[in-house]
Write a protein that holds these residues in place. Structure first.
Motif, PDB file in Angstrom:
ATOM      1  N   HIS A 114       0.841  -1.194   0.000  1.00  0.00           N
ATOM      2  CA  HIS A 114       0.000   0.000   0.000  1.00  0.00           C
ATOM      3  C   HIS A 114       0.880   1.248   0.000  1.00  0.00           C
ATOM      4  N   GLY A 115       0.718   2.085  -1.028  1.00  0.00           N
ATOM      5  CA  GLY A 115       1.560   3.260  -1.191  1.00  0.00           C
ATOM      6  C   GLY A 115       2.532   3.043  -2.345  1.00  0.00           C
ATOM      7  N   ARG A 116       3.663   3.714  -2.312  1.00  0.00           N
ATOM      8  CA  ARG A 116       4.663   3.565  -3.383  1.00  0.00           C
ATOM      9  C   ARG A 116       5.488   2.299  -3.157  1.00  0.00           C
ATOM     10  N   GLY A 117       5.789   1.619  -4.274  1.00  0.00           N
ATOM     11  CA  GLY A 117       6.592   0.423  -4.143  1.00  0.00           C
ATOM     12  C   GLY A 117       7.147  -0.064  -5.470  1.00  0.00           C
ATOM     13  N   HIS A 118       7.921  -1.129  -5.379  1.00  0.00           N
ATOM     14  CA  HIS A 118       8.556  -1.766  -6.534  1.00  0.00           C
ATOM     15  C   HIS A 118       8.278  -3.264  -6.430  1.00  0.00           C
ATOM     16  N   LEU A 119       7.689  -3.831  -7.492  1.00  0.00           N
ATOM     17  CA  LEU A 119       7.372  -5.258  -7.530  1.00  0.00           C
ATOM     18  C   LEU A 119       8.112  -5.887  -8.699  1.00  0.00           C
ATOM     19  N   GLN A 120       8.785  -7.012  -8.435  1.00  0.00           N
ATOM     20  CA  GLN A 120       9.509  -7.716  -9.494  1.00  0.00           C
ATOM     21  C   GLN A 120       9.019  -9.158  -9.558  1.00  0.00           C
ATOM     22  N   TRP A 121       8.683  -9.599 -10.791  1.00  0.00           N
ATOM     23  CA  TRP A 121       8.256 -10.965 -11.037  1.00  0.00           C
ATOM     24  C   TRP A 121       9.471 -11.843 -11.323  1.00  0.00           C
ATOM     25  N   PRO A 122       9.341 -13.157 -11.180  1.00  0.00           N
ATOM     26  CA  PRO A 122      10.466 -14.061 -11.440  1.00  0.00           C
ATOM     27  C   PRO A 122      11.013 -13.974 -12.871  1.00  0.00           C
TER      28      PRO A 122
END
Length: 94
Positions: A25-33
């Motif tokens: 929730h909020g700003r972030g960075h998501l990386q998939w495999p």
């Protein structure tokens, strides 16, 4: 979890950013495999708001996401030759 942190998920995704009530929730960075990455806003575990998606082949998409779906105008840039164009998204389809 509440505030800034990191989460390594069972499905291989990694998240760094803000949490609220143990949710992204909020700003972030998501990386998939597979190497796909997203930088932007999250609202209770969903991509929501302005963000940038970068794909393993170097392509980038910048725009707005609502409930994990691209909406409105997005900018797209090819990774190989740098060609750019604008896409119009309606309910996840352009």
């Amino acid at each position: 979890m509440h505030g800034l942190g990191n989460m390594y998920m069972e499905d291989g995704k990694n998240y760094s950013g803000n949490f609220e009530f143990n949710q992204l929730h909020g700003r972030g960075h998501l990386q998939w495999p597979n190497g796909t990455q997203y930088w932007g806003q999250f609202v209770y575990n969903r991509m929501e708001g302005k963000g940038i998606m970068e794909y393993p082949n170097g392509h980038k998409r910048k725009g707005r996401i609502v409930n994990d779906v691209w909406v409105g105008t997005a900018e797209f840039k090819e990774g190989l030759d740098g060609a750019k164009w604008t896409e119009e998204w309606i309910n996840g389809t352009y």
